[in-house]
Design an enzyme around this catalytic site. Sequence first.
Site, short mmCIF file in Angstrom:
data_model
loop_
_atom_site.label_atom_id
_atom_site.label_comp_id
_atom_site.label_asym_id
_atom_site.label_seq_id
_atom_site.Cartn_x
_atom_site.Cartn_y
_atom_site.Cartn_z
CG ASP A 66 -9.89 -5.75 -4.16
OD1 ASP A 66 -8.85 -5.65 -4.82
OD2 ASP A 66 -9.90 -5.78 -2.91
CG ASP A 212 -5.87 -2.84 -0.72
OD1 ASP A 212 -6.82 -2.14 -0.32
OD2 ASP A 212 -6.01 -3.87 -1.40
ZN LIG Z 1 -4.79 -4.88 -2.89
#
Ligand SMILES: [Zn+2]
Length: 304
Positions: A66, A212
């Site tokens: 992603d 992230d």
């Molecule tokens: Zn990730």
Amino acid sequence: MDFNITILGSNSAAPAHGRNQTSQLISWEGESFLVDCGESTQHQLRRFRIKYSKINHIFISHLHGDHYLGLMGLLGTYHLNNRKLPLHIYGPKGLDDIITIQLKYSATVLKFPLIFHLTTPKGKIRLLEIGDMEVYSFPLKHRIPCTGFSFEEKKPRVRLNKKLIAQRHPDIEAIHSLQKGLDVKDKFGNVLFKASDFCEVKPPRKYSYCSDTSFDLTLVDYIKDADLLYHESTFMEAEKARAIQTKHSTTKEAATVAKAAKVKRLLLGHYSGRYPKLEPLLDEARQTFENSVLSEEGFTYNIK
Ligand SMILES: [Zn+2]
């Protein structure tokens, strides 16, 4: 003196509720930097009428799909459009192999130089210096090697008071001295033009991007005093167990980091598909850090 961030994708994992996977365009003084490249990035660049031929530097935080699956499509379009300018890609180990193998099996020899710069999730590392802008990487705590990026101006900006110049018309030489912060004097040493009257000095600006990551207060060292901080906020606090398990953050945790780092504004993003509406995430963040905003696709966030 532009410095702004346009959101191209704001969702985590898969597209949902009209939201796309992570990507942002950072514009600074005519330069365009792409940060992460989720699979819809090309479509979003076209949709928001952004000249993507102007992008010369692409930063990829980590190799979860992603955050980078739109990259090969974008490279393919540059190739088809006969791009000639070099393209610099900054990313983790393995990204160069992924690009090379895809080009190999499609028998593509890119028409432009692609220069790969390896990122390492260890401490603050300067990746790029361009004019008065420096771009750094710094480590994030995720399931695979992952870095954040920080865009930092090197020095204060001097803004001339044009109205006062029109009124008192110092000559070009005098204007250059004023811009350097020097008073202009006559041959007897009398001050003719005072630099502090003509110039407003603005502090250097900083944008930090935390892709992230688990909740991690050691990030404060890298992102402190940022004018704008993007920090992923995949879940709400009620899903904290899931956040810990997947090494993501909650809105409350993003806000806690923003508060500890004394940033001016927090941009939330990387929303889980379980949230069709985002207002509850914003409300939760604001309970800890008032100056929080939702990242919304197609919106541009200015840093003044
Ligand atoms: Zn990730």
